[in-house]
Scaffold this motif. Structure first.
Motif, PDB file in Angstrom:
ATOM      1  N   SER A   1      34.085  44.531  45.319  1.00  0.00           N
ATOM      2  CA  SER A   1      34.437  43.111  45.389  1.00  0.00           C
ATOM      3  C   SER A   1      33.911  42.438  44.134  1.00  0.00           C
ATOM      4  O   SER A   1      33.209  43.054  43.330  1.00  0.00           O
ATOM      5  N   ALA A   2      34.192  41.159  44.023  1.00  0.00           N
ATOM      6  CA  ALA A   2      33.589  40.357  42.953  1.00  0.00           C
ATOM      7  C   ALA A   2      32.160  40.013  43.366  1.00  0.00           C
ATOM      8  O   ALA A   2      31.863  39.962  44.565  1.00  0.00           O
TER       9      ALA A   2
ATOM     10  N   LYS B   1      30.099  32.111  45.075  1.00  0.00           N
ATOM     11  CA  LYS B   1      30.709  33.417  44.820  1.00  0.00           C
ATOM     12  C   LYS B   1      31.546  33.337  43.557  1.00  0.00           C
ATOM     13  O   LYS B   1      32.195  32.310  43.311  1.00  0.00           O
TER      14      LYS B   1
ATOM     15  N   THR C   1      34.402  34.578  43.002  1.00  0.00           N
ATOM     16  CA  THR C   1      35.798  34.256  43.340  1.00  0.00           C
ATOM     17  C   THR C   1      35.996  32.745  43.441  1.00  0.00           C
ATOM     18  O   THR C   1      36.980  32.199  42.937  1.00  0.00           O
TER      19      THR C   1
ATOM     20  N   GLU D   1      37.066  40.723  40.751  1.00  0.00           N
ATOM     21  CA  GLU D   1      37.043  42.142  41.115  1.00  0.00           C
ATOM     22  C   GLU D   1      37.267  43.006  39.871  1.00  0.00           C
ATOM     23  O   GLU D   1      36.659  44.054  39.704  1.00  0.00           O
TER      24      GLU D   1
ATOM     25  N   PHE E   1      41.078  43.645  46.375  1.00  0.00           N
ATOM     26  CA  PHE E   1      41.589  42.278  46.504  1.00  0.00           C
ATOM     27  C   PHE E   1      42.941  41.984  45.853  1.00  0.00           C
ATOM     28  O   PHE E   1      43.597  41.037  46.224  1.00  0.00           O
TER      29      PHE E   1
ATOM     30  N   ARG F   1      41.635  36.071  51.584  1.00  0.00           N
ATOM     31  CA  ARG F   1      40.205  36.153  51.283  1.00  0.00           C
ATOM     32  C   ARG F   1      39.551  37.305  52.051  1.00  0.00           C
ATOM     33  O   ARG F   1      39.895  37.585  53.184  1.00  0.00           O
ATOM     34  N   GLY F   2      38.626  37.960  51.399  1.00  0.00           N
ATOM     35  CA  GLY F   2      37.978  39.124  52.005  1.00  0.00           C
ATOM     36  C   GLY F   2      38.844  40.376  51.895  1.00  0.00           C
ATOM     37  O   GLY F   2      38.553  41.407  52.507  1.00  0.00           O
ATOM     38  N   GLY F   3      39.902  40.297  51.095  1.00  0.00           N
ATOM     39  CA  GLY F   3      40.916  41.358  51.065  1.00  0.00           C
ATOM     40  C   GLY F   3      40.490  42.678  50.446  1.00  0.00           C
ATOM     41  O   GLY F   3      41.240  43.657  50.528  1.00  0.00           O
ATOM     42  N   SER F   4      39.312  42.750  49.835  1.00  0.00           N
ATOM     43  CA  SER F   4      38.882  44.048  49.291  1.00  0.00           C
ATOM     44  C   SER F   4      38.702  45.077  50.406  1.00  0.00           C
ATOM     45  O   SER F   4      38.868  46.274  50.182  1.00  0.00           O
ATOM     46  N   ASP F   5      38.378  44.611  51.596  1.00  0.00           N
ATOM     47  CA  ASP F   5      38.297  45.518  52.755  1.00  0.00           C
ATOM     48  C   ASP F   5      39.634  46.217  52.943  1.00  0.00           C
ATOM     49  O   ASP F   5      39.690  47.393  53.303  1.00  0.00           O
TER      50      ASP F   5
HETATM   51  N1  ASP Z   1      36.348  38.365  46.333  1.00  0.00           N
HETATM   52  C1  ASP Z   1      37.315  38.089  47.352  1.00  0.00           C
HETATM   53  C2  ASP Z   1      36.790  37.013  48.288  1.00  0.00           C
HETATM   54  O1  ASP Z   1      35.739  36.452  48.045  1.00  0.00           O
HETATM   55  C3  ASP Z   1      37.748  39.306  48.096  1.00  0.00           C
HETATM   56  C4  ASP Z   1      36.645  40.115  48.745  1.00  0.00           C
HETATM   57  O2  ASP Z   1      35.475  39.956  48.442  1.00  0.00           O
HETATM   58  O3  ASP Z   1      36.968  40.937  49.575  1.00  0.00           O
HETATM   59  O4  ASP Z   1      37.446  36.686  49.237  1.00  0.00           O
END
Ligand code: ASP
Length: 440
Positions: free
Chosen positions: A37-38, A48, A50, A115, A169, A183-187
């Protein structure tokens, strides 16, 4: 055998976290594909990367000086590079990003650079190859994710590398425009990489040691969940137990690859293992308890409802044409209740009138301030008396149960209570199962 390891923002927030990540990766030679992730927050009030990127891009769109606006972001990455004593310079990358911002390359492009840069640094630090996700993660021209093409190109491209870092991401459309997941898409990226390369395990490294049986803001010091099935997790995350991006479950679930949620700051902890199927007789009846407030129930009564063919269809067709989502429909012989999020009625204030028109019920009323609690456990199917124990615990504590819904899967009982009783209800159910079973 290959493992895919994804590290969240808090695991890469600063140089010290990068060191922990490198140690984790190097301690197991099967950890071959890394999805970063970032950099996230270093402390509570931090921002963050992002979010810094979104804000920076918006400022440039609003007429701000791109070079000046980007400076704090470059400073965050440069600090990591110098603290890690790396010899690389990302100055050329920063220049390209700043130029693209000036050309209004899009918010998704802007956000994705967190990222991208984090991946470049990590690859250099751990000695892995870097693969730009724009080349391997594909979106269709309309912006939707292209799962088949991505699966094929990820397996082909990554197949050419023994060890690689691929940023999470984002991906790209056929025209080359960068597109991000939500958001959170690196998962999700980690999950599609794991599926594409046929990983033996998808490790998702974060800042908690897996899932907890209940929300620690409600239950003091809840136990951790060691093993949970995909189905159970789905039921719990729908009710708000979030550690993992919701969509991240599907690709690996389809490929029957387990996910291990692990803690970068406590790598020895077992974490939570999410598996396609688990032991059929788990030690505990209950795997987890989760819930949400802010629901309303529309109660409908009509004599001989059970004989009226098409009654439910008329109501559900109405919901469909109005674009209204419902949660559950507990039914009786001549009654039915439709549980909806309270926001639904605010958005569709004429819904009750429309129901009266299409269904002509004998009676209809709407109750607000309902909270739903999902008690989830694969162990329920094997044991009798689970519902009895839940309701006894609630009754002894004078908590009124307003709705009950047990799906045929028998791994989930959903109970509706007044919002005021929500926290207490979760605590008493937790105590009933967890304390009793732990023998305390
Ligand atoms: N950096 C992106 C976010 O903050 C994606 C991630 O961390 O999964 O949503």
């Amino acid at each position: 055998m290959a493992k895919v390891v994804k590290f969240g923002g808090s695991s890469l927030a600063d140089a010290n976290q990068f060191r922990k990540v490198a140690e984790i990766i190097h301690s197991d030679k099967h950890r071959r594909y890394v999805v970063p992730s970032a950099p996230g927050k270093r402390f509570g009030a931090d921002t963050k990367v992002t979010d810094m990127l979104y804000a920076c891009y918006d400022a440039v769109l609003g007429g701000g000086d791109a070079l000046k606006e980007f400076r704090p972001i470059a400073a965050r990455f440069n600090e990591i590079i110098s603290d890690l004593e790396l010899t690389i310079s990302l100055d050329g990358e920063y220049d390209r990003i700043i130029e693209s911002f000036k050309k209004k390359s899009g918010r998704d492009y802007a956000a994705s650079r967190g990222e991208y840069l984090s991946g470049l640094i990590l690859a250099n630090f751990i000695g892995y190859d870097f693969v730009d996700a724009a080349k391997a993660v594909h979106f269709k021209p309309d912006g939707t994710f292209d799962a088949d093409l991505t699966d094929a190109s990820l397996s082909m491209i990554l197949g050419g590398y023994k060890r690689a870092v691929l940023p999470g991401f984002y991906g790209a459309k056929p025209c080359g425009t960068i597109k991000t997941f939500s958001r959170g898409g690196s998962d999700f990226t980690g999950s599609i990489v794991a599926k594409a390369i046929g990983a033996s395990l998808y490790e998702n490294w974060t800042d908690v040691s897996g899932f907890l049986v209940a929300d620690p803001r409600i239950v003091e010091n809840p136990a951790g969940i060691e093993t949970i099935t995909y189905r159970e997790l789905r039921e719990l995350s729908y009710m708000g137990a979030g550690v993992l991006h919701e969509d991240a479950i599907f690709p690996v679930r389809e490929a029957k690859i387990p996910i291990n949620i692990k803690n970068t700051n406590e790598p020895r902890a077992h974490g939570t293992m999410i598996t396609p199927s688990a032991d059929s007789d788990p030690a505990r009846v209950i795997t987890g308890i989760a819930g949400r407030k802010n629901f309303s129930v529309i109660h409908i009564e009509k004599d001989e409802m059970n004989n009226e063919i098409g009654f439910l269809r008329r109501i559900l067709t109405l919901f469909e044409t109005e674009g209204v989502n419902f949660e559950h429909i507990p039914t009786g012989i001549d009654t039915m209740s439709i549980v909806v999020g309270s926001g639904v009625l605010e958005k569709h204030p004429n819904l009750p009138d429309l129901i009266l028109k299409v269904a002509r019920p004998g009676h209809m009323d709407i109750e607000h301030n309902l909270a739903l609690i999902a008690v989830v456990g694969r162990g329920m199917r094997e044991r009798r008396g689970t519902a009895a124990r839940i309701f006894a615990a609630l009754a002894h504590n004078k908590i009124n149960v307003r709705t009950i819904d047990q799906g045929s899967s028998e791994i989930n009982i959903i109970i509706g209570v007044n919002e005021d009783d929500f926290e207490q209800a979760i605590r008493v159910i937790y105590d009933m199962f967890m304390l009793a079973e732990d023998g305390s």
